[in-house]
Design an enzyme around this catalytic site. Structure first.
Site, mmCIF file in Angstrom:
data_model
loop_
_atom_site.group_PDB
_atom_site.id
_atom_site.type_symbol
_atom_site.label_atom_id
_atom_site.label_comp_id
_atom_site.label_asym_id
_atom_site.label_seq_id
_atom_site.Cartn_x
_atom_site.Cartn_y
_atom_site.Cartn_z
ATOM 1 N N ASP A 1 54.930 77.241 48.389
ATOM 2 C CA ASP A 1 55.717 76.022 48.466
ATOM 3 C C ASP A 1 57.031 76.139 47.698
ATOM 4 O O ASP A 1 57.061 75.977 46.471
ATOM 5 C CB ASP A 1 54.867 74.863 47.892
ATOM 6 C CG ASP A 1 55.588 73.551 47.959
ATOM 7 O OD1 ASP A 1 55.033 72.565 47.429
ATOM 8 O OD2 ASP A 1 56.697 73.486 48.528
ATOM 9 N N ASP B 1 62.471 74.206 52.118
ATOM 10 C CA ASP B 1 61.185 73.784 51.576
ATOM 11 C C ASP B 1 60.019 74.214 52.462
ATOM 12 O O ASP B 1 59.680 73.529 53.434
ATOM 13 C CB ASP B 1 61.201 72.262 51.417
ATOM 14 C CG ASP B 1 59.940 71.728 50.795
ATOM 15 O OD1 ASP B 1 59.868 70.504 50.564
ATOM 16 O OD2 ASP B 1 59.005 72.525 50.556
HETATM 17 C C1 1VS Z 1 56.073 65.616 52.385
HETATM 18 C C2 1VS Z 1 56.041 66.630 51.293
HETATM 19 N N1 1VS Z 1 57.368 66.784 50.709
HETATM 20 C C3 1VS Z 1 57.759 65.984 49.688
HETATM 21 O O1 1VS Z 1 57.057 65.094 49.234
HETATM 22 C C4 1VS Z 1 59.081 66.257 49.120
HETATM 23 C C5 1VS Z 1 60.074 65.261 48.850
HETATM 24 C C6 1VS Z 1 59.955 63.846 49.189
HETATM 25 C C7 1VS Z 1 60.312 62.900 48.239
HETATM 26 C C8 1VS Z 1 60.219 61.541 48.576
HETATM 27 C C9 1VS Z 1 59.776 61.149 49.850
HETATM 28 C C10 1VS Z 1 59.413 62.133 50.799
HETATM 29 C C11 1VS Z 1 59.493 63.485 50.472
HETATM 30 C C12 1VS Z 1 61.204 65.782 48.272
HETATM 31 S S1 1VS Z 1 61.041 67.461 48.045
HETATM 32 C C13 1VS Z 1 59.502 67.524 48.748
HETATM 33 N N2 1VS Z 1 58.842 68.708 48.902
HETATM 34 C C14 1VS Z 1 57.629 68.918 48.345
HETATM 35 O O2 1VS Z 1 57.042 68.137 47.676
HETATM 36 C C15 1VS Z 1 57.053 70.249 48.662
HETATM 37 N N3 1VS Z 1 55.636 70.265 48.376
HETATM 38 C C16 1VS Z 1 54.808 69.516 49.344
HETATM 39 C C17 1VS Z 1 53.331 69.745 48.997
HETATM 40 C C18 1VS Z 1 52.471 68.884 49.842
HETATM 41 C C19 1VS Z 1 52.452 67.510 49.858
HETATM 42 N N4 1VS Z 1 51.478 67.075 50.715
HETATM 43 C C20 1VS Z 1 50.883 68.164 51.283
HETATM 44 C C21 1VS Z 1 49.847 68.242 52.236
HETATM 45 C C22 1VS Z 1 49.420 69.514 52.637
HETATM 46 C C23 1VS Z 1 50.026 70.656 52.119
HETATM 47 C C24 1VS Z 1 51.067 70.570 51.166
HETATM 48 C C25 1VS Z 1 51.483 69.318 50.766
#
Ligand code: 1VS
Length: 325
Positions: A32, A213
């Site tokens: 990630d 990402d």
């Molecule tokens: C939808 C997931 N991504 C995020 O929330 C995110 C945000 C983000 C912030 C606010 C609202 C929406 C997204 C910014 S950077 C960013 N990127 C991350 O956070 C990268 N890691 C995601 C890990 C992750 C979250 N839920 C999962 C479900 C399955 C596998 C991996 C995951």
């Protein structure tokens, strides 16, 4: 040292899982670049939450007493727990004393995704959540011992791709690599994306501030860009129940062109066709959605499976390299 590890897609390429040796157990982890914690399901995770997952046994590690971690993601999921130092091996690349964050609690989304045994963060260590002292990511732990301080991502649609550590495999891309400088202030591989086009033709306008990402499935772009895209999809509209743009699965989606570092990359419409919203298979959820409330754009797996990406720390300013696959 250097090494290569397979990135195996889940259904609909929702995420990509890689086999990693943690202590004496091999776990399938989601690499990630959008977060900086290496956390795993463990024998400390309640049985009700860990059934079906492979588990890290902290008995092989050294407990970092008094250290805890607690991470939450924008989709409302999250996990928390305690910290151990243990051996972590990725594609033959070894971190002898890596901070391994053992989960004592995980949210339902992770509990249900039984192929996923945890995350291996590859963003910058400045956003690691361990208290009282942030811990290094796997890449930061091994960076000094790699042939070159870089790693690459070669994700694919519906097929195994690879992450390489320490070298660039020129057989994995075509043409030249175009580089952009990275702003590490927020701890992400963050950069400025330039013009875009829907379907074909010359790019214009600007996507702007974005992160690369691998941990996010979809592409989240500015509202103006997303509206311009779905204006070209007759059956598309914003469905507040689904929380995004949906369309008839029978409709062909246009390509999306984006300019990065002076080169234009094409995300094919078939890659943007993410998945049906239900088992009827009539209505589909788009792989391009709005970045409202996020504060930047996210170029997630939908984009990354179209390109070869170099996450490069060979220079004082980190940079991202993009090439066509
Ligand atoms: C939808 C997931 N991504 C995020 O929330 C995110 C945000 C983000 C912030 C606010 C609202 C929406 C997204 C910014 S950077 C960013 N990127 C991350 O956070 C990268 N890691 C995601 C890990 C992750 C979250 N839920 C999962 C479900 C399955 C596998 C991996 C995951």
């Amino acid at each position: 040292q250097s090494g290569e590890v397979a990135a195996n897609p889940e259904q609909y390429d929702e995420s990509y899982l890689c086999p990693v040796q943690v202590g004496q157990t091999t776990l399938n982890l989601d690499f990630d670049t959008g977060s900086a914690d290496l956390w795993v399901f463990s024998t400390l995770t309640p049985k009700s939450e860990s059934t079906g997952h492979s588990l890290y046994n902290p008995s092989t590690g050294t407990k970092k007493s008094g250290y805890t971690w607690d991470i939450s993601y924008g989709d409302g999921s999250g996990a928390s727990g305690t910290v151990y130092a243990d051996k972590v091996v990725v594609g033959g690349v070894t971190a002898t004393s890596q901070a391994v964050e053992a989960a004592t609690s995980v949210s339902s989304q992770f509990e249900q995704d039984t192929d996923n045994d945890g995350l291996l963060g590859l963003a910058f260590s400045s956003i690691n959540t361990v208290e009282p002292q942030a811990q290094k990511t796997f890449f930061d732990s091994v960076k000094g011992s790699l042939a070159k301080p870089l790693f690459t991502a070669d994700l694919k649609k519906g097929a195994a791709g690879t992450y390489d550590f320490g070298y660039i495999d020129s057989s994995k891309y075509t043409g030249s690599i175009s580089y952009v400088n990275v702003n590490t202030a927020n701890g992400f591989w963050e950069f400025t994306a330039s013009g875009y086009a829907v379907g074909s033709g010359s790019v214009s306008g600007s996507v702007g501030d974005a992160i690369a990402d691998t941990g996010t499935t979809l592409m989240y772009l500015p509202t103006t860009v997303v509206q311009a895209y779905y204006n070209k999809v007759d059956s598309a509209d914003y469905d507040s129940n689904q929380g995004g743009y949906t369309y008839d699965c029978s409709e062909n989606l246009p390509n999306f062109l984006i300019s990065l570092g002076g080169k234009t990359f094409t995300v094919s419409g078939t890659d943007i066709n993410f998945a049906p919203v239900d088992s009827s298979g009539e209505t589909c959820f788009g792989g391009i959605q709005e970045n409202t409330g996020i504060g930047m754009s996210i170029l997630g797996d939908i984009f990354l499976k179209s390109v070869f990406v170099v996450f490069d720390q060979t220079q004082s300013t980190p940079r991202l390299g993009f090439a066509a696959q």
